[in-house]
Design a protein around this motif. Structure first.
Motif, short mmCIF file in Angstrom:
data_model
loop_
_atom_site.label_atom_id
_atom_site.label_comp_id
_atom_site.label_asym_id
_atom_site.label_seq_id
_atom_site.Cartn_x
_atom_site.Cartn_y
_atom_site.Cartn_z
N LEU A 86 0.83 -1.20 0.00
CA LEU A 86 0.00 0.00 0.00
C LEU A 86 0.87 1.25 0.00
CD1 LEU A 86 -2.92 -0.88 2.45
CD2 LEU A 86 -2.83 -1.09 -0.04
N ALA A 87 1.98 1.20 0.72
CA ALA A 87 2.91 2.33 0.69
C ALA A 87 3.45 2.53 -0.72
CB ALA A 87 4.05 2.09 1.68
N LEU A 88 3.66 1.43 -1.44
CA LEU A 88 4.14 1.51 -2.82
C LEU A 88 3.16 2.26 -3.71
CD1 LEU A 88 6.21 0.71 -4.98
CD2 LEU A 88 5.03 -1.48 -5.21
N VAL A 89 1.86 2.07 -3.48
CA VAL A 89 0.85 2.81 -4.24
C VAL A 89 1.03 4.31 -4.03
CG1 VAL A 89 -1.64 3.29 -4.42
CG2 VAL A 89 -0.83 0.94 -4.22
N ASN A 90 1.24 4.71 -2.77
CA ASN A 90 1.44 6.12 -2.47
C ASN A 90 2.70 6.66 -3.12
OD1 ASN A 90 -0.76 5.53 -0.84
ND2 ASN A 90 -0.05 6.79 0.86
N TYR A 91 3.77 5.88 -3.09
CA TYR A 91 5.03 6.32 -3.68
C TYR A 91 4.88 6.52 -5.18
CZ TYR A 91 6.91 4.50 0.77
OH TYR A 91 7.15 4.25 2.09
N LYS A 92 4.21 5.57 -5.85
CA LYS A 92 3.99 5.66 -7.29
C LYS A 92 3.13 6.88 -7.63
CE LYS A 92 4.57 3.10 -10.34
NZ LYS A 92 5.57 3.11 -11.45
N ALA A 93 2.09 7.11 -6.84
CA ALA A 93 1.19 8.23 -7.09
C ALA A 93 1.93 9.56 -6.98
CB ALA A 93 0.02 8.19 -6.12
#
Length: 293
Positions: A93-100
């Motif tokens: 889920l943190a990866l989603v934020n980083y990508k966004a």
């Protein structure tokens, strides 16, 4: 519990007798989340990296499947699988934020170029730095989590997990600082068009709102996990099941609700989106869309 042996193992691993029904409800909710995000991402033709969301929900669902199995027959294998699928997926889920955030920064670079931006506000650095931080924390927590299931290695395993959680909290703080800078600077403003043709003039505000709410929820969950491992398996946190459901399940599922309400696919363009950057005090200007990834 199935028998006295399973009863003994459950108490040895959990330090309490895990409740029934509750994990079944949790796996059902994550099953719904898996289907809902998959359908929404597909129908809106959102960027492929958003499929991380249903993938993570599916992993959480599997974690509660194994937790349900533990309420009937606790074995070391089932316990390890449960720990793996409940401890590690939130890292994604943190990866989603980083990508966004990297995508939002990329939009600004498309319009204004790199300019005098510091290295930590450049899309390639943001993407690589935080993604690799996720890889490191995943490896640390995965290795430590597996070791804690073995009584002879519980202490060293707990230390490794604590280090992994501490590293992740540090990178959460770095991400938050970067996100605050991006949120405050008008040069990062843009407008986006939904798949149905609806204009989203405040796309950046809504996307950043999603990122801030979810990172706070993940921060709370990681602090809970940090305290859980720091105080030991027989400590006041790990030995109380309700604390797990309040600070792990509730935080993670609340993050999924936030991702669904403030759907990033509506606010961050893919290869078919029409978007426009806007400069303070000037008319909107057309901008080439970012290629879908």
């Amino acid at each position: 519990m199935a028998d006295s042996t399973s009863n003994f193992k459950a108490l040895a691993y959990f330090h309490y007798y895990p409740m029934r029904i509750v994990p079944e409800v949790c796996l059902g909710l994550f099953a719904v989340a898996t289907i809902a995000f998959t359908v929404r991402i597909y129908r809106t033709k959102s960027s492929r990296w958003l499929y991380i969301l249903p993938g993570t929900a599916l992993a959480e669902m599997l974690g509660y499947v194994f937790r349900t199995m533990c309420t009937f027959n606790t074995t070391l294998t089932i316990y390890i699988l449960m720990m793996f699928f409940l401890l590690l997926p939130p890292i994604a889920l943190a990866l989603v934020n980083y990508k966004a955030l990297a995508k939002i920064i990329e939009l600004k670079v498309e319009k204004h170029g790199l300019g005098n931006d510091p290295f930590w506000l450049r899309p390639r650095f943001v993407s690589r730095f935080f993604i690799w931080s996720d890889v490191v924390t995943f490896l640390l927590q995965g290795a430590g989590g597996g070791m804690t299931a073995m009584q002879s290695m519980q202490t060293i395993g707990s230390i490794i997990v604590i280090i992994g959680l501490a590293v992740q909290l540090f990178f959460f703080a770095c991400f938050s600082v970067t996100a605050i800078v991006v949120a405050r600077r008008p040069t990062y403003e843009y407008q986006a068009m939904r798949a149905n043709g609806t204009l989203v003039p405040d796309a950046k505000y809504l996307a950043m709102k999603c990122l801030f709410v979810t990172i706070i929820l993940l921060y709370i969950r990681n602090i809970y996990r940090f305290v859980e491992y720091a105080t030991g398996y027989a400590g006041p946190v790990a030995s109380r099941e309700w604390i797990f459901y309040v600070f792990d399940f509730t935080m993670i599922f609340a993050a999924f609700i936030t991702y669904f309400i403030l759907f990033l696919g509506d606010y961050i363009p893919n290869g078919t989106s029409i978007l426009r950057l806007q400069e303070a005090g000037s008319q909107d200007m057309p901008l080439k869309s970012i290629e879908q990834q």
